[in-house]
Structures are given as structure tokens and as C-alpha cells.
Write a protein that holds these residues in place. Structure first.
Motif, short mmCIF file in Angstrom:
data_model
loop_
_atom_site.label_atom_id
_atom_site.label_comp_id
_atom_site.label_asym_id
_atom_site.label_seq_id
_atom_site.Cartn_x
_atom_site.Cartn_y
_atom_site.Cartn_z
N PHE A 208 0.82 -1.21 0.00
CA PHE A 208 0.00 0.00 0.00
C PHE A 208 0.86 1.27 0.00
N ILE A 211 1.20 3.16 -3.34
CA ILE A 211 -0.04 3.88 -3.66
C ILE A 211 -0.09 5.18 -2.87
N GLN A 212 0.21 5.07 -1.59
CA GLN A 212 0.17 6.24 -0.71
C GLN A 212 1.15 7.32 -1.19
N PHE A 303 -9.80 7.65 -2.14
CA PHE A 303 -9.35 6.26 -2.31
C PHE A 303 -8.31 5.88 -1.27
N THR A 304 -7.28 6.71 -1.10
CA THR A 304 -6.21 6.37 -0.15
C THR A 304 -6.72 6.36 1.29
N SER A 305 -7.59 7.29 1.62
CA SER A 305 -8.10 7.35 2.99
C SER A 305 -8.98 6.15 3.31
N ILE A 306 -9.87 5.77 2.36
CA ILE A 306 -10.75 4.61 2.58
C ILE A 306 -9.93 3.32 2.66
N MET A 307 -8.97 3.16 1.75
CA MET A 307 -8.11 1.98 1.77
C MET A 307 -7.32 1.90 3.07
N ALA A 308 -6.75 3.02 3.49
CA ALA A 308 -5.98 3.03 4.73
C ALA A 308 -6.86 2.67 5.92
N MET A 310 -9.68 0.92 5.90
CA MET A 310 -10.06 -0.50 5.82
C MET A 310 -8.92 -1.41 6.26
N LEU A 311 -7.71 -1.10 5.80
CA LEU A 311 -6.56 -1.93 6.15
C LEU A 311 -6.25 -1.86 7.63
#
Length: 340
Positions: A208, A211-212, A303-308, A310-311
Motif C-alpha cells: 500500500f 499507492i500512498q 481512495f487512499t483514505s478509505i483503503m488506509a 479499511m486496512l
């Protein structure tokens, strides 16, 4: 640094005296403190707002924005002083008249707040001192050539290196060897697993991080207007480099970390310094034309905030498989920092 989570633990205990309630209440209070503080800091900022937004939703920051450790307070304190310094630098660039006394008053509260944060955040004081020196020099009509400035910086750096060599003379070659080996190690690198990650006990998958940081790099490339003086931009870059080297040096000299590779540095000590990275990169990126739209960056941030989120939530759920001892949040948050 521990006031907010301490109050949260106290409120949680008043609701119901269990570890679970105390931890959840404290985490919610820390999150509220972090969100409200960063909202006003970013709104008050005169330049580089989007960078502050994106850095504040990276996995590292999301991880400690609800943590019971001191990291949330440290980030807010650092962001407040950084925003104040950037605003003053913008005023100087725009040739707005600045009174030295008013500047000191403006810096007073953020500087006091940073005093109660992590030690490496004290490096921001050098930027505050630099601003005051420039203002005093302008007032007294004192000007220095680039050669004179370079000579002062070179001599200061030389004496600083001598002090470190004298202090760690017995282990200096071992420390230098660790630096070389760490930066050349292809499988375990301090920049991916320790510097930009969260802590050694919690974090997000390594895949990740590209991406970040791709989003951050694209944003840095989009800033093409120099909003602050160049001396301030170079000062920001110098402070960031000194912070990184100091963190690596400290852990390499720590006898608790005897491995050949430097381990120990964590993203919570490094990520806040990304907030002051834009001024220096703008000097180079203003020569690069990057076409972008506001919608693209908004989607990237979401996108990055939601992915972060969720992870981090997924890892938290995995690590909370023992209800009696919710691992990192309990040990580092409640038992270690608060109760002791």
C-alpha cells in the motif's frame, strides 16, 4: 502529551469500569481532538492545504489518530507550528509588513505546544529562529551573500559532526557501517518497513505504501508556484534531512538494537516532517508541467483514505482476537502510558 487519552480513559471508567469501554472512549476522544484540531489548522493555512490533507489521511497518521499513545498530540502540535511558520513565510514572500514582536506572539503558543511533544519535533524551532533572524536582519538592513550563508551552514554542520564523533567515538565506525548496510539492504529497508510504516507492532501491508506515496508525489509535482522565500524552503528541507539522519543515528547507536540493519525508526517520527516538504520541491517542480484536475485529486484522497482505514481496521480486528488483552492498544495505550 497524554492528557487527551487520559481524560478519555477517565470518562470511559465513569461510564463502565472495564478495559474495553475505557479504550473505546479514549480512542473516540483522541479522534475527535485530532479531527477538530486538524480542521482548524488546515483552514487557517495559507498554502499547501491539500498536502496537509493527504498527509493527514495516510495509513501512518490514521493509525495513530485513534491511538492512546502520544503520537496524535505530537502530530497536531507539529502541524500547528508548521502551519504558523508557513503562514509567516508566505507573508514575508508577499512583502507584507511583519513586526518582530507580533511574530513572536504568533509563534509563542505553537512553540510551547511543541515543547510538550516529541523531542525530534524541536527541530522546528530552528525554522522559527531563522525567521526571526531574517526579520531582525531586514529591520537592521543587514544582508549576507550566498557564500557567507553557505560558509555559516558548513561550519555549523562541521562542528555538529565533530560533536557526534566525539560523543560516539568508540562506536562511530560500527554506526557508519550500519548506515551503509541499511541503505544497501535490498530485502529489508528502513524506508519501507520502519520509516513510513506505523509502529513495529502495527501497520499496513507494504504494497500500500507505493499507492500512498504516489499520491503524495503527484501532489508535490502539482505545486508550481513558490509561495514562500527560498531560504525558508531550503531550511525546511534541511530540517527534514537532519530529522531522518538523527532518527537513524539514534537507533543505530542504541545498544538495544544490535542488528547490522538499523531497526527501530518508525513512521510516527518521520511522517509529520512531510508537512514541510512542499516549499523545497516547488523550486524544482515549477519547471515541470503536470496537468491535473481537482476531481482527480479528490478521488485519490478518498481512495487512499478509505483503503488506509479499511486496512487498519482489518489489522485491528485480527489483533483483537483476545478480548481480555487487545494487544498494542492495551499495552502501549492504557497499561504502559496511562495507568503508569
Amino acid at each position: 502529551m497524554h492528557l487527551v487519552p487520559s481524560f478519555g480513559v477517565k470518562f470511559g471508567h465513569a461510564i463502565f469500569p472495564s478495559i474495553g469501554v475505557m479504550v473505546i472512549t479514549a480512542r473516540l476522544l483522541v479522534l475527535l481532538f485530532f479531527s477538530i484540531s486538524m480542521y482548524f489548522i488546515i483552514r487557517y493555512l495559507k498554502a499547501y492545504r491539500m498536502l496537509f490533507v493527504i498527509i493527514s489521511v495516510t495509513p501512518v497518521v490514521i493509525q495513530f489518530s485513534t491511538s492512546l499513545s502520544y503520537d496524535s498530540f505530537n502530530y497536531v502540535a507539529f502541524a500547528w507550528l508548521s502551519a504558523t511558520l508557513i503562514n509567516i513565510a508566505v507573508d514575508i514572500k508577499e512583502k507584507k509588513e511583519r513586526l518582530i514582536f507580533n511574530t513572536i506572539i504568533r509563534l509563542l503558543l505553537p512553540c510551547i505546544t511543541v515543547y510538550f511533544s516529541k523531542t525530534n519535533s524541536y527541530l522546528l524551532y530552528s525554522l522559527a529562529i531563522l525567521i526571526l533572524i531574517i526579520l531582525v536582519g531586514n529591520k537592521l538592513k543587514i544582508s549576507l551573500t550566498k557564500f557567507q550563508v553557505g560558509l555559516i551552514i558548513s561550519l555549523s554542520s562541521f562542528f555538529a559532526v565533530l560533536i557526534y564523533i566525539w560523543r560516539y567515538q568508540e562506536a562511530i565506525f560500527t554506526i557508519l557501517g550500519k548506515f551503509i548496510y541499511t541503505l544497501m539492504e535490498p530485502y529489508y529497508t528502513v524506508f519501507t518497513t520502519e520509516v513510513i510504516s506505523g509502529t513495529s507492532t502495527a501497520g499496513v501491508p507494504a504494497w500500500f505504501y507505493p499507492i500512498q506515496y504516489s499520491v503524495i508525489i503527484l501532489l508535490l509535482l502539482s505545486y508550481t508556484e513558490e509561495r514562500v522565500p527560498r531560504w525558508f524552503a531550503h531550511g525546511c528541507f534541511g530540517v527534514s534531512i537532519v530529522n531522518l539522519l538523527a532518527i537513524l543515528f539514534t537507533f543505530s547507536a542504541n545498544p538495544s538494537f544490535a542488528d547490522l540493519v538499523i531497526t527501530g525508526p518508525q513512521g510516527r517520527y518521520f511522517t509529520p516532517f512531510l508537512l514541510i516538504s512542499s516549499p523545497f520541491f516547488t523550486i524544482f517542480t515549477k519547471k515541470i508541467k503536470v496537468k491535473y484536475s481537482g476531481i482527480f485529486f479528490k478521488k485519490a484522497v478518498v481512495f487512499t483514505s478509505i483503503m488506509a482505514l479499511m486496512l487498519n481496521l482489518g489489522l485491528t480486528m485480527i489483533k483483537f482476537y483476545q478480548i481480555q488483552s487487545p494487544m498494542d492498544e492495551y499495552r502501549s495505550g492504557v497499561e504502559h502510558y496511562i495507568f503508569k
